[in-house]
Design an enzyme around this catalytic site. Structure first.
Site, PDB file in Angstrom:
ATOM      1  N   GLN A 170      -3.046   3.314   5.082  1.00  0.00           N
ATOM      2  CA  GLN A 170      -3.770   2.213   4.241  1.00  0.00           C
ATOM      3  C   GLN A 170      -3.594   1.096   4.931  1.00  0.00           C
ATOM      4  O   GLN A 170      -2.662   0.636   5.669  1.00  0.00           O
ATOM      5  CB  GLN A 170      -3.579   2.114   2.660  1.00  0.00           C
ATOM      6  CG  GLN A 170      -3.848   3.526   2.034  1.00  0.00           C
ATOM      7  CD  GLN A 170      -3.226   3.538   0.810  1.00  0.00           C
ATOM      8  OE1 GLN A 170      -2.066   3.109   0.506  1.00  0.00           O
ATOM      9  NE2 GLN A 170      -3.926   4.284  -0.136  1.00  0.00           N
TER      10      GLN A 170
ATOM     11  N   VAL B  90       0.763  -1.030   0.019  1.00  0.00           N
ATOM     12  CA  VAL B  90      -0.013  -0.091  -0.005  1.00  0.00           C
ATOM     13  C   VAL B  90       0.668   1.184  -0.139  1.00  0.00           C
ATOM     14  O   VAL B  90       2.164   0.972   0.401  1.00  0.00           O
ATOM     15  CB  VAL B  90      -0.951  -0.046   1.121  1.00  0.00           C
ATOM     16  CG1 VAL B  90      -2.119  -1.131   1.179  1.00  0.00           C
ATOM     17  CG2 VAL B  90       0.026  -0.117   2.547  1.00  0.00           C
ATOM     18  N   SER B  91       0.254   2.475  -0.206  1.00  0.00           N
ATOM     19  CA  SER B  91       1.222   3.521  -0.431  1.00  0.00           C
ATOM     20  C   SER B  91       1.608   4.407   0.667  1.00  0.00           C
ATOM     21  O   SER B  91       2.306   4.860   0.838  1.00  0.00           O
ATOM     22  CB  SER B  91       0.462   4.261  -1.596  1.00  0.00           C
ATOM     23  OG  SER B  91       0.431   4.040  -2.777  1.00  0.00           O
ATOM     24  N   THR B  92       0.605   4.326   1.577  1.00  0.00           N
ATOM     25  CA  THR B  92       0.793   4.798   2.855  1.00  0.00           C
ATOM     26  C   THR B  92       0.363   4.186   4.165  1.00  0.00           C
ATOM     27  O   THR B  92      -0.180   3.399   3.902  1.00  0.00           O
ATOM     28  CB  THR B  92      -0.183   6.366   2.777  1.00  0.00           C
ATOM     29  OG1 THR B  92      -1.642   5.925   3.026  1.00  0.00           O
ATOM     30  CG2 THR B  92       0.091   7.121   1.600  1.00  0.00           C
TER      31      THR B  92
END
Length: 188
Positions: free
Chosen positions: A13, A8-10
């Site tokens: 998340q 996931v990007s962050t």
């Protein structure tokens, strides 16, 4: 053996859906990462690729979890092939790196992932512009209040002898650079 890679990007998340899907598809070990796909240097992805043995499969839930850029995707798949392993995406079942047709499908999907990344950037920029139009301020909160700023500017003009920037900065517990920037903004 099937090795999974979930990303996931962050930090805000959640990896849960990807983990469930990868484990249900037979992944014996899943490497987890919270990092932007735009960043080519992802430690857990490197560990997953390094752990591949000939005949293994690296599995992801979707290609955009692996890479957002065509060049990055092709580099990663080259590393997977160099390890003698295959690649599989659950969302794109046609992608199987053991066939020649897979190269074409992977290139097209990589272009689609790059296009989607561009769309995300556009939507994010539009959201920021809309927030600014509604008065949302971004960045750090100001160190000085507007009342303090006006007071400082008044002191620089009215007090005799004129105080130094450093003396004013000390009295407001800020740096001299903060006072200097305030003066420059007032001149503009």
């Amino acid at each position: 053996m099937i090795l999974g890679y979930a990303r996931v990007s962050t930090g805000g998340q959640d990896l849960a859906q990807q983990l469930v899907a990868l484990e249900a598809a037979g992944a014996g070990k899943v490497y987890r990462e919270k990092a932007s796909g735009a960043n080519a240097d992802r430690s857990q992805l490197r560990r997953a690729i390094g752990a591949l043995d000939p005949g293994d499969v690296l599995m992801v839930t979707a290609i955009d979890r692996l890479a957002r850029d065509t060049r990055d995707l092709l580099n990663i798949l080259h590393d997977v092939r160099s390890a003698g392993a295959g690649f599989r995406s659950l969302a794109e079942p046609l992608v199987d790196t053991t066939s020649e047709l897979a190269d074409v499908v992977i290139a097209v999907l990589g272009i689609a992932a790059k296009w989607e990344r561009g769309r995300i950037i556009e939507r994010t920029a539009a959201g920021r512009a809309q927030a600014r139009a509604q008065g949302v301020r971004f960045g750090r909160k100001p160190t000085l209040t507007p009342i303090q700023e006006a007071e400082i500017l008044r002191r620089l003009v009215d007090e005799n002898p004129r105080p130094t920037q450093r003396a004013i900065a000390r009295s407001y517990n800020v740096s001299q650079a903060t006072i200097s920037r305030l003066i420059e903004r007032a001149k503009a």
